[in-house]
Design a protein around this motif. Structure first.
Motif, PDB file in Angstrom:
ATOM      1  N   GLU A  37       0.876  -1.321  -0.050  1.00  0.00           N
ATOM      2  CA  GLU A  37      -0.063  -0.047   0.179  1.00  0.00           C
ATOM      3  C   GLU A  37       0.844   1.266  -0.013  1.00  0.00           C
ATOM      4  OE1 GLU A  37      -3.166   0.222  -0.298  1.00  0.00           O
ATOM      5  OE2 GLU A  37      -3.403  -2.016  -0.442  1.00  0.00           O
ATOM      6  N   VAL A  38       2.125   1.115   0.494  1.00  0.00           N
ATOM      7  CA  VAL A  38       2.832   2.452   0.674  1.00  0.00           C
ATOM      8  C   VAL A  38       3.483   2.723  -0.604  1.00  0.00           C
ATOM      9  CG1 VAL A  38       5.352   3.185   1.429  1.00  0.00           C
ATOM     10  CG2 VAL A  38       3.599   2.121   3.067  1.00  0.00           C
ATOM     11  N   LEU A  39       3.919   1.716  -1.463  1.00  0.00           N
ATOM     12  CA  LEU A  39       4.322   1.760  -2.828  1.00  0.00           C
ATOM     13  C   LEU A  39       3.347   2.342  -3.587  1.00  0.00           C
ATOM     14  CD1 LEU A  39       7.016  -1.099  -3.273  1.00  0.00           C
ATOM     15  CD2 LEU A  39       7.379   1.373  -2.736  1.00  0.00           C
ATOM     16  N   ARG A  40       2.034   1.662  -3.600  1.00  0.00           N
ATOM     17  CA  ARG A  40       0.731   2.129  -4.293  1.00  0.00           C
ATOM     18  C   ARG A  40       0.505   3.424  -4.175  1.00  0.00           C
ATOM     19  NH1 ARG A  40      -0.806   0.695  -8.955  1.00  0.00           N
ATOM     20  NH2 ARG A  40      -2.733   2.196  -9.173  1.00  0.00           N
ATOM     21  N   ASN A  41       0.506   4.071  -2.900  1.00  0.00           N
ATOM     22  CA  ASN A  41       0.177   5.327  -2.632  1.00  0.00           C
ATOM     23  C   ASN A  41       1.428   6.357  -3.074  1.00  0.00           C
ATOM     24  OD1 ASN A  41      -1.945   4.631  -1.236  1.00  0.00           O
ATOM     25  ND2 ASN A  41      -1.065   4.702   0.860  1.00  0.00           N
ATOM     26  N   VAL A  47       2.034  10.057  -9.791  1.00  0.00           N
ATOM     27  CA  VAL A  47       1.041  10.170 -11.493  1.00  0.00           C
ATOM     28  C   VAL A  47       0.033  11.161 -11.328  1.00  0.00           C
ATOM     29  CG1 VAL A  47      -0.448   8.851 -12.875  1.00  0.00           C
ATOM     30  CG2 VAL A  47       1.697   7.672 -11.799  1.00  0.00           C
ATOM     31  N   ARG A  48      -0.560  11.260 -10.290  1.00  0.00           N
ATOM     32  CA  ARG A  48      -1.854  12.094 -10.196  1.00  0.00           C
ATOM     33  C   ARG A  48      -1.614  13.600  -9.589  1.00  0.00           C
ATOM     34  NH1 ARG A  48      -6.062   8.474 -10.519  1.00  0.00           N
ATOM     35  NH2 ARG A  48      -5.744   6.434  -9.728  1.00  0.00           N
ATOM     36  N   GLU A  49      -0.564  13.742  -8.898  1.00  0.00           N
ATOM     37  CA  GLU A  49      -0.430  14.941  -8.262  1.00  0.00           C
ATOM     38  C   GLU A  49       0.911  15.685  -8.831  1.00  0.00           C
ATOM     39  OE1 GLU A  49      -0.514  14.799  -4.171  1.00  0.00           O
ATOM     40  OE2 GLU A  49      -2.555  13.824  -4.286  1.00  0.00           O
ATOM     41  N   VAL A  87       8.401   6.115 -11.334  1.00  0.00           N
ATOM     42  CA  VAL A  87       7.025   5.806 -11.752  1.00  0.00           C
ATOM     43  C   VAL A  87       7.394   4.064 -12.362  1.00  0.00           C
ATOM     44  CG1 VAL A  87       5.228   6.063 -13.364  1.00  0.00           C
ATOM     45  CG2 VAL A  87       5.986   7.732 -11.762  1.00  0.00           C
ATOM     46  N   ARG A  88       8.251   4.302 -13.386  1.00  0.00           N
ATOM     47  CA  ARG A  88       8.733   3.010 -14.054  1.00  0.00           C
ATOM     48  C   ARG A  88       9.076   1.887 -12.812  1.00  0.00           C
ATOM     49  NH1 ARG A  88      11.218   6.494 -17.407  1.00  0.00           N
ATOM     50  NH2 ARG A  88      13.261   5.721 -16.755  1.00  0.00           N
ATOM     51  N   PHE A  89       9.845   2.403 -12.004  1.00  0.00           N
ATOM     52  CA  PHE A  89      10.249   1.258 -10.949  1.00  0.00           C
ATOM     53  C   PHE A  89       9.317   0.817 -10.125  1.00  0.00           C
ATOM     54  CE2 PHE A  89      11.749   0.869  -6.708  1.00  0.00           C
ATOM     55  CZ  PHE A  89      12.397  -0.263  -6.538  1.00  0.00           C
ATOM     56  N   LYS A  92       7.043  -1.639 -11.959  1.00  0.00           N
ATOM     57  CA  LYS A  92       7.655  -2.894 -12.221  1.00  0.00           C
ATOM     58  C   LYS A  92       7.576  -3.701 -10.574  1.00  0.00           C
ATOM     59  CE  LYS A  92      11.955  -4.923 -13.853  1.00  0.00           C
ATOM     60  NZ  LYS A  92      13.223  -4.574 -14.276  1.00  0.00           N
ATOM     61  N   ARG A  93       7.796  -2.810  -9.761  1.00  0.00           N
ATOM     62  CA  ARG A  93       8.081  -3.707  -8.267  1.00  0.00           C
ATOM     63  C   ARG A  93       6.637  -3.985  -7.698  1.00  0.00           C
ATOM     64  NH1 ARG A  93      12.557  -3.704  -4.730  1.00  0.00           N
ATOM     65  NH2 ARG A  93      14.224  -3.751  -6.107  1.00  0.00           N
ATOM     66  N   LEU A  94       5.604  -3.318  -8.197  1.00  0.00           N
ATOM     67  CA  LEU A  94       4.034  -3.629  -7.778  1.00  0.00           C
ATOM     68  C   LEU A  94       3.593  -4.750  -8.640  1.00  0.00           C
ATOM     69  CD1 LEU A  94       2.692  -0.015  -7.039  1.00  0.00           C
ATOM     70  CD2 LEU A  94       2.954  -1.978  -5.573  1.00  0.00           C
ATOM     71  N   GLU A  95       4.053  -4.750 -10.076  1.00  0.00           N
ATOM     72  CA  GLU A  95       3.272  -5.730 -11.054  1.00  0.00           C
ATOM     73  C   GLU A  95       4.345  -7.285 -10.466  1.00  0.00           C
ATOM     74  OE1 GLU A  95       4.510  -4.661 -14.799  1.00  0.00           O
ATOM     75  OE2 GLU A  95       2.597  -3.542 -15.088  1.00  0.00           O
TER      76      GLU A  95
END
Length: 183
Positions: A37-41, A47-49, A87-89, A92-95
């Protein structure tokens, strides 16, 4: 074109980010739910801000004319590259993440990923407690150590009362496992 400006290999450079631990080849990227969740946030915020605000600043700076002496433009583009790389990193980590919930562990008698382990150096009175977590969420000062760290590897599959030996930067150490919890 001069070779100084050409990348030698076309592989993604995410794994070579400074200060970011890499995963051993052929292993899964284990994470706790909180770490995921930390990485996702962080990804969502970038991306959004941050990225849209920076793109707007760069657009404004570019409209001011000469870009070669425009600090807002030059540093904005540099920061944009850093954000895009992060963002790319993160993507990749989340996938590649395998989320593990420590509380769902069935074999609570042994140390596995997600365990919170209290240990004591043999012959010493001081106790220390560590939680074994993913490489992206490790923080030794908070007692969270990566599952690929030497101490974690030595503790894996140990039971309460076991004495394990491992090579640390300070030399060979022997520690006793006092308690194992899954929270």
């Amino acid at each position: 074109m001069n070779k100084a400006f050409v990348k030698e290999n076309d592989e993604d450079d995410e794994e070579s980010m400074p200060g970011v631990p890499s995963l051993p080849p052929g292993t899964r990227n284990y994470m706790t739910r909180i770490g995921y969740e930390v990485l996702r946030n962080e990804l969502d915020k970038l991306v959004r801000e941050e990225r849209p605000a920076l793109v707007e600043t760069i657009r404004w700076a570019a409209s001011n004319g000469d870009r070669s002496e425009n600090g807002d433009y030059i540093y904005g583009k540099k920061r944009l590259r850093e954000i895009d790389r992060r963002v790319r990193f993160l993507i990749k980590r989340l996938e590649s993440a395998t989320v593990v919930t420590p509380a769902d562990q069935e074999n609570t008698e042994q140390v596995f990923f997600g365990a919170t382990v209290t240990v004591c150096d043999v012959g010493c009175e001081a106790e220390a407690t560590y939680q074994i977590v993913g490489v992206d969420e490790a923080n030794a000062s908070e007692g969270r150590i990566s599952w690929i760290a030497p101490l974690s590897r030595a503790l894996l599959k140990a039971r309460e009362g076991d004495v394990v030996r491992f090579a640390s930067p300070a030399g060979l150490r022997e520690i006793e496992v006092l308690e194992i919890r899954y929270e």
